[in-house]
Design a protein around this motif. Structure first.
Motif, PDB file in Angstrom:
ATOM      1  N   CYS A 153      -3.558  14.157 107.300  1.00 51.09           N
ATOM      2  CA  CYS A 153      -3.646  15.540 106.821  1.00 51.09           C
ATOM      3  C   CYS A 153      -2.350  15.954 106.126  1.00 51.09           C
ATOM      4  N   LEU A 154      -1.211  15.594 106.706  1.00 54.79           N
ATOM      5  CA  LEU A 154       0.070  15.973 106.118  1.00 54.79           C
ATOM      6  C   LEU A 154       0.334  15.228 104.817  1.00 54.79           C
ATOM      7  N   GLU A 155      -0.121  13.996 104.724  1.00 54.27           N
ATOM      8  CA  GLU A 155       0.006  13.266 103.461  1.00 54.27           C
ATOM      9  C   GLU A 155      -0.762  13.968 102.352  1.00 54.27           C
ATOM     10  N   SER A 156      -1.946  14.456 102.676  1.00 56.42           N
ATOM     11  CA  SER A 156      -2.743  15.194 101.681  1.00 56.42           C
ATOM     12  C   SER A 156      -2.030  16.468 101.249  1.00 56.42           C
ATOM     13  N   TYR A 157      -1.390  17.130 102.196  1.00 57.37           N
ATOM     14  CA  TYR A 157      -0.655  18.358 101.880  1.00 57.37           C
ATOM     15  C   TYR A 157       0.462  18.084 100.887  1.00 57.37           C
ATOM     16  N   PHE A 158       1.234  17.042 101.133  1.00 58.22           N
ATOM     17  CA  PHE A 158       2.332  16.719 100.226  1.00 58.22           C
ATOM     18  C   PHE A 158       1.809  16.317  98.853  1.00 58.22           C
ATOM     19  N   SER A 159       0.702  15.619  98.825  1.00 56.35           N
ATOM     20  CA  SER A 159       0.132  15.193  97.554  1.00 56.35           C
ATOM     21  C   SER A 159      -0.303  16.389  96.712  1.00 56.35           C
ATOM     22  N   GLN A 160      -0.872  17.406  97.373  1.00 58.19           N
ATOM     23  CA  GLN A 160      -1.401  18.558  96.647  1.00 58.19           C
ATOM     24  C   GLN A 160      -0.346  19.632  96.386  1.00 58.19           C
ATOM     25  N   SER A 161       0.503  19.898  97.370  1.00 59.28           N
ATOM     26  CA  SER A 161       1.436  21.017  97.266  1.00 59.28           C
ATOM     27  C   SER A 161       2.784  20.619  96.690  1.00 59.28           C
TER      28      SER A 161
END
Length: 304
Positions: A153-161
């Motif tokens: 989940c945190l990897e997705s956050y960094f990728s998007q934000s």
């Protein structure tokens, strides 16, 4: 591999600390964290099922990694909110390297299996990242729980934000917890190894929980990257710490109606409360409660 700072106590254990490292001539940086005493302090104050203990361990490792990666001079809170067995998981860091965490379960919770994933524990929910710097504005980011693991989940956050390629490995066994974070910075003239990112991520994928949770941090990095040129920085000590105080709890009482406060004192003879994180008990006498009600902006006996 090489140290950017040498220490006399080379044999000091690498637990309860976080360490930054860089790959020379590349645009890749990393952080490695391991916790045992700080983790045990959290678990000793509560009686959680093993699956919850593991998730809290991953939360502690994650909040330490995120705080150090963004160099936050302030408090970071990582909170998982859900509708399943787990209603809340929260981990918090402060500028002094102190960490704390807590879990809240459904009143009718069915005990999870030891291998339950984050999604299985939380159900429908989200992750809230709150940055509260000493100076500047408070920031809050929302992360969807669309992966089985907190790391995903945190990897997705960094990728998007953040739009920075970021990988995390979080591991916990109920006694120790740890994590590794790799991040690829924007390309610049100093990056002389365009294949470095794929290579170091592939090597990190071979990391076993037994290695991360039992070995010295430098030994872990050596096992993974002995053929790379790694610059290791001075470690930062971490520990359990709670930010609760009589002042903070007294201030929180301002939001409760005066009649309700007086009723509690009339029934119990005092107003007593307990910190959910550390279980420290605080009590306020009738006079102290009246001081809050009558003049909430003035310094009352509760702060002395």
């Amino acid at each position: 591999m090489q140290d950017s700072h040498s220490t006399d106590d080379a044999a000091a254990p690498s637990f309860d600390q976080i360490q930054r490292f860089l790959f020379d001539a590349t645009n890749v940086r990393g952080e490695i964290v391991t916790l045992d005493k700080a983790y045990a302090e959290v678990l000793d104050r509560h009686s959680y099922p093993q699956a919850i203990s593991r998730q809290l361990g991953e939360m502690l490792a994650a909040v330490a990694l995120l705080t150090e990666t963004i160099k936050l001079d302030g408090t970071m809170t990582l909170e998982v909110r859900g509708t399943g067995i787990v209603r809340q998981l929260m981990a918090e860091s402060n500028p002094g390297g102190e960490l704390r965490a807590i879990a809240r379960l459904s009143d009718e919770a069915v005990l999870p299996t030891e291998e339950s994933s984050l999604q299985e524990l939380v159900g429908q929910g989200q992750i809230v990242i709150t940055l509260d710097p000493r100076e500047g504005k408070r920031y809050q980011g929302i992360v969807a729980i669309d992966q089985d693991s907190l790391a995903g989940c945190l990897e997705s956050y960094f990728s998007q934000s953040e739009q920075l390629p970021t990988r995390l490995w979080l591991m916990a066994d109920g006694k120790r917890t740890g994590g590794v974070m790799l991040q690829q910075l924007p390309n610049d003239d100093a990056n002389k190894d365009p294949d470095a990112w794929e290579r170091v991520v592939h090597l990190a994928e071979t990391l076993k929980a037994e290695e991360l949770l039992t070995l010295e941090q430098q030994d872990v990095l050596h096992r993974l990257y002995h053929e790379e040129t790694v610059r290791i920085y001075e470690p930062k000590a971490l520990r359990f710490g709670c930010t609760c105080s009589r002042e903070r709890l007294g201030a929180a009482l301002h939001s409760i109606a005066a009649d309700e406060l007086r009723q509690i004192v009339a029934e119990q003879g005092e107003l007593a409360t307990q910190c959910h994180f550390c279980h420290t008990r605080y009590s306020f006498s009738a006079a102290e409660v009246e001081a809050i009600i009558e003049d909430p902006d003035a310094e009352s006996p509760i702060v002395h």
